[in-house]
Design an enzyme around this catalytic site. Structure first.
Site, PDB file in Angstrom:
ATOM      1  N   ASP A  50      58.705  51.097  33.859  1.00 17.40           N
ATOM      2  CA  ASP A  50      57.604  52.372  34.064  1.00 17.40           C
ATOM      3  C   ASP A  50      57.359  52.691  35.396  1.00 17.40           C
ATOM      4  O   ASP A  50      57.288  52.015  36.352  1.00 17.40           O
ATOM      5  CB  ASP A  50      56.535  52.087  33.401  1.00 17.40           C
ATOM      6  CG  ASP A  50      55.670  50.793  33.815  1.00 17.40           C
ATOM      7  OD1 ASP A  50      56.232  49.875  34.245  1.00 17.40           O
ATOM      8  OD2 ASP A  50      54.415  50.856  33.853  1.00 17.40           O
TER       9      ASP A  50
ATOM     10  N   GLU B 168      54.229  47.807  33.319  1.00 14.58           N
ATOM     11  CA  GLU B 168      53.618  47.139  34.294  1.00 14.58           C
ATOM     12  C   GLU B 168      52.600  47.735  34.958  1.00 14.58           C
ATOM     13  O   GLU B 168      51.529  46.824  35.491  1.00 14.58           O
ATOM     14  CB  GLU B 168      54.933  46.701  35.075  1.00 14.58           C
ATOM     15  CG  GLU B 168      54.496  45.614  36.171  1.00 14.58           C
ATOM     16  CD  GLU B 168      53.935  46.287  37.640  1.00 14.58           C
ATOM     17  OE1 GLU B 168      53.526  45.414  38.437  1.00 14.58           O
ATOM     18  OE2 GLU B 168      53.948  47.451  37.685  1.00 14.58           O
TER      19      GLU B 168
END
Length: 367
Positions: free
Chosen positions: A77, A138
């Site tokens: 991400d 994350e």
């Protein structure tokens, strides 16, 4: 052995794929395809389902029975804006066109891992057993690594590629962090007719904020209120206010002391004004600290030396998946990728850094 053009092309392909937190599906499918083509055992866990995302952690295993098992990980991400990334190369530096982030955080790490795997396969290199994890979520709380059952994979050491700085920088210390909301509930009243009948939550918060510690507390500890929300209209005494708070420290003792002191002050001020205090601040992730004499640190330093790259250990003020894996009992370090000005429209990465990082990873697996 590193093929620079291939490495850069792969990186460019990935940054063009939009992958905001909890919406990594397209990126995950791209990586599943590559890992399968490279002959790894591939699976996807349920981290997406558990955390309300559309993609789980992508996991690949390159078998080498009887040998040490090493984890290499980077997150899929990126922060926003990342919808339409247009990468530009100027003077061997890759950046965006200025309308979005680049996404080197952390697709630079992913690119180096993929290049490492390709070099292993095409050169038939002897290698340890390798577990690759591309984590989801994350950026919004290390969600993927928290959900990943790393202990079931029998990993000896973890190498996480998610730090700014030049390749060769080894993060061996990172703080514990506490995060959450502090809410002060006052009492509404008409601001023009009967303000004395109200309790202004902003006034209560202001008195408390002048007494608590914010900013840089010491070399190991920080504290911050980053978001404030409250109020309904100018003619209403503010009935409540919500503060987004975080604190970090390399010392768990200092962090706990700071949090307790902060809450005590807020509670005391609320009592003085007759307001109600609510807070859900909690430890979001634990810190870690490894010594330079640890085997995992020596492995990275030796790899850097073999390719002529200067290595150094350092501490970080931020958290990463490395914090989670260490907390689960797997000694792990965070390696610098070369990404610069991350989370901004000015983000960039040098091609040389992508190449150098890939060289380091190849030497780590060659041992």
């Amino acid at each position: 052995m590193i093929k620079k053009d291939r490495l850069v092309e792969n990186f460019l392909d990935m940054v063009k794929i939009s992958s905001p937190s909890k919406n990594e599906r397209a990126m995950g499918d791209y990586l599943l395809k590559i890992l399968k083509e490279l002959g790894l055992e591939v699976r996807e866990d349920n981290a997406g389902e558990v955390n309300g995302g559309n993609c789980g952690n992508i996991i690949g295993i390159l078998r080498a029975p009887g040998k040490k098992r090493l984890l290499f990980s980077a997150h899929m991400d990126t922060v926003v804006p990342c919808e339409k990334v247009v990468p530009v190369i100027e003077n061997d530096i890759i950046k965006s066109d200025g309308t979005s982030i680049l996404g080197g955080d952390d697709k630079g790490g992913i690119a180096a891992i993929i290049e490492m795997l390709r070099v292993i396969k095409e050169n038939n290199l002897d290698h340890p057993e390798i577990v690759v994890v591309f984590s989801m979520g994350e950026e919004i709380g290390l969600l993927g690594s928290k959900s990943f059952d790393i202990n079931s994979y029998g990993v000896d050491f973890g190498f996480i590629l998610d730090s700014s700085g030049k390749p060769g920088k080894i993060i061996t210390k990172a703080p514990s962090a506490a995060r959450g909301k502090i809410t002060i509930i006052g009492k509404p009243a008409h601001a023009g007719i009967s303000p004395e009948n109200g309790i202004n939550a902003l006034t209560v918060a202001a008195h408390a904020i002048t007494k608590i510690k914010l900013g840089r507390i010491d070399a190991e500890t920080t504290s911050n209120i980053g978001v404030v929300k409250g109020g309904q209209a100018t003619n209403i005494v503010m009935p409540s206010i919500e503060l987004d708070y975080e604190a970090r420290s390399l010392s768990n003792e200092k962090l706990n002391t700071l949090i307790n002191e902060t809450f005590d002050i807020f509670q005391k001020v609320c009592n003085e004004f007759g307001a109600i205090l609510e807070n859900n601040v909690k430890i979001e992730y634990p810190g870690f600290s490894l010594e330079d004499c640890e085997e995992i640190v020596k492995i990275v330093k030796t790899a850097c030396e073999k390719v002529g790259i200067k290595s150094e250990t350092a501490s970080s003020g931020g958290g990463s998946d490395t914090n989670i894996y260490n907390s689960k009992g797997v000694k792990s370090v965070n390696l610098a990728v070369g990404m610069t000005k991350v989370h901004t429209l000015e983000e960039y990465i040098e091609i040389k850094d992508l190449v150098d990082l890939s060289k380091i990873l190849v030497e780590i697996v060659k041992g």
